[in-house]
Motif scaffolding. Structure first.
Motif, PDB file in Angstrom:
ATOM      1  N   ASP A 196       0.829  -1.211   0.000  1.00 19.64           N
ATOM      2  CA  ASP A 196       0.000   0.000   0.000  1.00 19.64           C
ATOM      3  C   ASP A 196       0.860   1.257   0.000  1.00 19.64           C
ATOM      4  OD1 ASP A 196      -2.189  -1.629   0.040  1.00 19.64           O
ATOM      5  OD2 ASP A 196      -2.602  -1.378   2.181  1.00 19.64           O
ATOM      6  N   ILE A 197       1.980   1.209   0.712  1.00 19.84           N
ATOM      7  CA  ILE A 197       2.883   2.359   0.742  1.00 19.84           C
ATOM      8  C   ILE A 197       3.403   2.630  -0.670  1.00 19.84           C
ATOM      9  CG2 ILE A 197       5.066   3.251   1.635  1.00 19.84           C
ATOM     10  CD1 ILE A 197       4.622   1.564   4.135  1.00 19.84           C
ATOM     11  N   LEU A 198       3.780   1.569  -1.373  1.00 17.23           N
ATOM     12  CA  LEU A 198       4.276   1.712  -2.736  1.00 17.23           C
ATOM     13  C   LEU A 198       3.180   2.233  -3.661  1.00 17.23           C
ATOM     14  CD1 LEU A 198       6.564   1.155  -4.819  1.00 17.23           C
ATOM     15  CD2 LEU A 198       5.524  -1.102  -5.159  1.00 17.23           C
ATOM     16  N   THR A 199       1.988   1.664  -3.558  1.00 12.16           N
ATOM     17  CA  THR A 199       0.884   2.034  -4.441  1.00 12.16           C
ATOM     18  C   THR A 199       0.454   3.484  -4.240  1.00 12.16           C
ATOM     19  OG1 THR A 199       0.080  -0.255  -4.437  1.00 12.16           O
ATOM     20  CG2 THR A 199      -1.462   1.452  -5.149  1.00 12.16           C
ATOM     21  N   ARG A 200       0.399   3.910  -2.983  1.00 16.89           N
ATOM     22  CA  ARG A 200      -0.051   5.269  -2.683  1.00 16.89           C
ATOM     23  C   ARG A 200       1.044   6.310  -2.835  1.00 16.89           C
ATOM     24  NH1 ARG A 200      -3.191   3.459   2.865  1.00 16.89           N
ATOM     25  NH2 ARG A 200      -4.795   2.166   1.864  1.00 16.89           N
ATOM     26  N   GLY A 201       2.264   5.850  -2.891  1.00 13.50           N
ATOM     27  CA  GLY A 201       3.372   6.792  -3.057  1.00 13.50           C
ATOM     28  C   GLY A 201       3.716   7.568  -1.811  1.00 13.50           C
ATOM     29  N   TYR A 253       6.942   2.465 -12.530  1.00 14.00           N
ATOM     30  CA  TYR A 253       8.322   2.731 -12.936  1.00 14.00           C
ATOM     31  C   TYR A 253       8.602   4.239 -12.978  1.00 14.00           C
ATOM     32  CZ  TYR A 253      12.638   2.447 -15.715  1.00 14.00           C
ATOM     33  OH  TYR A 253      13.923   2.566 -16.169  1.00 14.00           O
ATOM     34  N   GLU A 254       7.887   4.960 -13.814  1.00 10.21           N
ATOM     35  CA  GLU A 254       8.121   6.401 -13.960  1.00 10.21           C
ATOM     36  C   GLU A 254       7.714   7.175 -12.713  1.00 10.21           C
ATOM     37  OE1 GLU A 254       9.770   7.876 -16.232  1.00 10.21           O
ATOM     38  OE2 GLU A 254      10.012   6.145 -17.566  1.00 10.21           O
ATOM     39  N   VAL A 259       9.142  -5.555 -12.054  1.00  8.79           N
ATOM     40  CA  VAL A 259       7.988  -5.484 -11.154  1.00  8.79           C
ATOM     41  C   VAL A 259       7.377  -4.092 -11.185  1.00  8.79           C
ATOM     42  CG1 VAL A 259       7.254  -5.569  -8.733  1.00  8.79           C
ATOM     43  CG2 VAL A 259       8.784  -7.323  -9.644  1.00  8.79           C
ATOM     44  N   LEU A 260       8.217  -3.071 -11.155  1.00  6.34           N
ATOM     45  CA  LEU A 260       7.711  -1.698 -11.194  1.00  6.34           C
ATOM     46  C   LEU A 260       6.982  -1.420 -12.509  1.00  6.34           C
ATOM     47  CD1 LEU A 260      10.708   0.225  -9.573  1.00  6.34           C
ATOM     48  CD2 LEU A 260       8.463  -0.232  -8.551  1.00  6.34           C
ATOM     49  N   GLU A 261       7.488  -1.989 -13.600  1.00  9.35           N
ATOM     50  CA  GLU A 261       6.794  -1.859 -14.890  1.00  9.35           C
ATOM     51  C   GLU A 261       5.447  -2.566 -14.831  1.00  9.35           C
ATOM     52  OE1 GLU A 261       7.387  -0.207 -17.538  1.00  9.35           O
ATOM     53  OE2 GLU A 261       9.533  -0.001 -17.941  1.00  9.35           O
ATOM     54  N   PHE A 262       5.427  -3.753 -14.253  1.00  9.87           N
ATOM     55  CA  PHE A 262       4.186  -4.531 -14.148  1.00  9.87           C
ATOM     56  C   PHE A 262       3.134  -3.769 -13.354  1.00  9.87           C
ATOM     57  CE2 PHE A 262       1.401  -7.551 -12.031  1.00  9.87           C
ATOM     58  CZ  PHE A 262       1.030  -8.405 -13.065  1.00  9.87           C
ATOM     59  N   LEU A 263       3.563  -3.090 -12.301  1.00  5.62           N
ATOM     60  CA  LEU A 263       2.646  -2.347 -11.429  1.00  5.62           C
ATOM     61  C   LEU A 263       2.380  -0.922 -11.923  1.00  5.62           C
ATOM     62  CD1 LEU A 263       4.076  -3.413  -7.944  1.00  5.62           C
ATOM     63  CD2 LEU A 263       1.939  -4.186  -8.993  1.00  5.62           C
ATOM     64  N   ASP A 264       2.988  -0.586 -13.065  1.00  9.12           N
ATOM     65  CA  ASP A 264       2.873   0.773 -13.599  1.00  9.12           C
ATOM     66  C   ASP A 264       3.376   1.818 -12.592  1.00  9.12           C
ATOM     67  OD1 ASP A 264       2.287   2.607 -15.592  1.00  9.12           O
ATOM     68  OD2 ASP A 264       0.231   2.928 -14.902  1.00  9.12           O
TER      69      ASP A 264
END
Length: 253
Positions: A120-125, A154-155, A147-152
């Protein structure tokens, strides 16, 4: 993927005559495999006269050192590409190359006091720094980017990346609190009591397999200590140690 050969089977017979002789082997080991290799060598040295000099670091750095003549006997890489490349250059015994384990990636949070899961921390930034192993040198870093590309993500997260030279340094960034999140190896945290239950195991299907291969350098072709270590890792006892440290072995993937 297994890479076995008649050469190794034949060389096992040599161990019978060599085992009584105390030999040593200098082993270059990918940073993610530190705890596992230490456990393997500790167990092996209980029943052997052999001694092992272990050097830990990024697979990319070891690859470069070997190309320039570094005197290692064995190279345990965090990928399959570098051992194959070394064999193709004629610097190692091609028939000795084998897959010893497949690594697994986790997302670790240093915010243990919070109930918010790492995902959740990663998803919410809601973080300032994300530790990853430098993908130029570390296969775990390559898997992280996938993984970051898969989860959109990366950028979105790129400006927050903190690059570790290897997966061990990425772990240190999180463990010290200098990064709120970090992609590290399951083997680094699986036996850490303080992190029990606070890391997120990344689904293996979200990145290419982290197939880890080892190879014997030419100078060690008749080194009984090097042969004994390879043999022990392929044994049931050795495979059980790797499974205990969170790796997938050729028998369970």
């Amino acid at each position: 993927m297994k890479v076995y050969s008649g050469w190794f089977a034949a060389m096992l017979g040599v161990l019978i005559s060599y085992d009584a002789l105390a030999e040593s082997a200098h082993v270059a080991v990918a940073a993610n495999f530190r705890q596992s290799m230490q456990a393997l060598v500790t167990e092996l040295e209980k029943d052997s006269n052999h001694k092992y000099i272990l050097s830990f670091g990024s697979s990319g750095k070891f690859y470069g050192q070997i190309l320039h003549g570094a005197p290692y006997d064995l190279f345990f890489s965090a990928d399959a590409v570098k051992p194959k490349a070394i064999a193709n250059r004629g610097l190692a015994v091609s028939e000795s190359r084998f897959t010893y384990a497949t690594g697994r990636l986790v997302l670790l949070s240093s915010r243990m006091e919070l109930a918010e899961p790492a995902r959740d921390i990663l998803t919410r930034g809601t973080f300032n720094k994300l530790a990853i192993a430098n993908p130029k040198f570390a296969p775990y870093g390559v898997a992280t980017l996938e993984v970051l590309e898969f989860l959109d993500r990366y950028e979105i997260t790129k400006s927050k990346w903190v690059l570790g030279e290897n997966i061990a340094q990425a772990y240190q960034f999180v463990d010290s609190g200098n990064a709120e999140l970090g992609f590290v190896a399951l083997s680094q945290v699986i036996h850490q009591k303080k992190y029990a239950g606070v890391f997120w195991l990344i689904p293996d299907s979200w990145h290419k397999p982290i197939e880890q291969q080892a190879i014997m350098l030419n100078k060690a072709k008749n080194n009984a200590a090097a042969l004994a270590l390879i043999n022990f890792i392929k044994s049931n006892k050795g495979q059980n140690i790797l499974t205990n440290y969170g790796y997938l072995t050729p028998e369970n993937y």
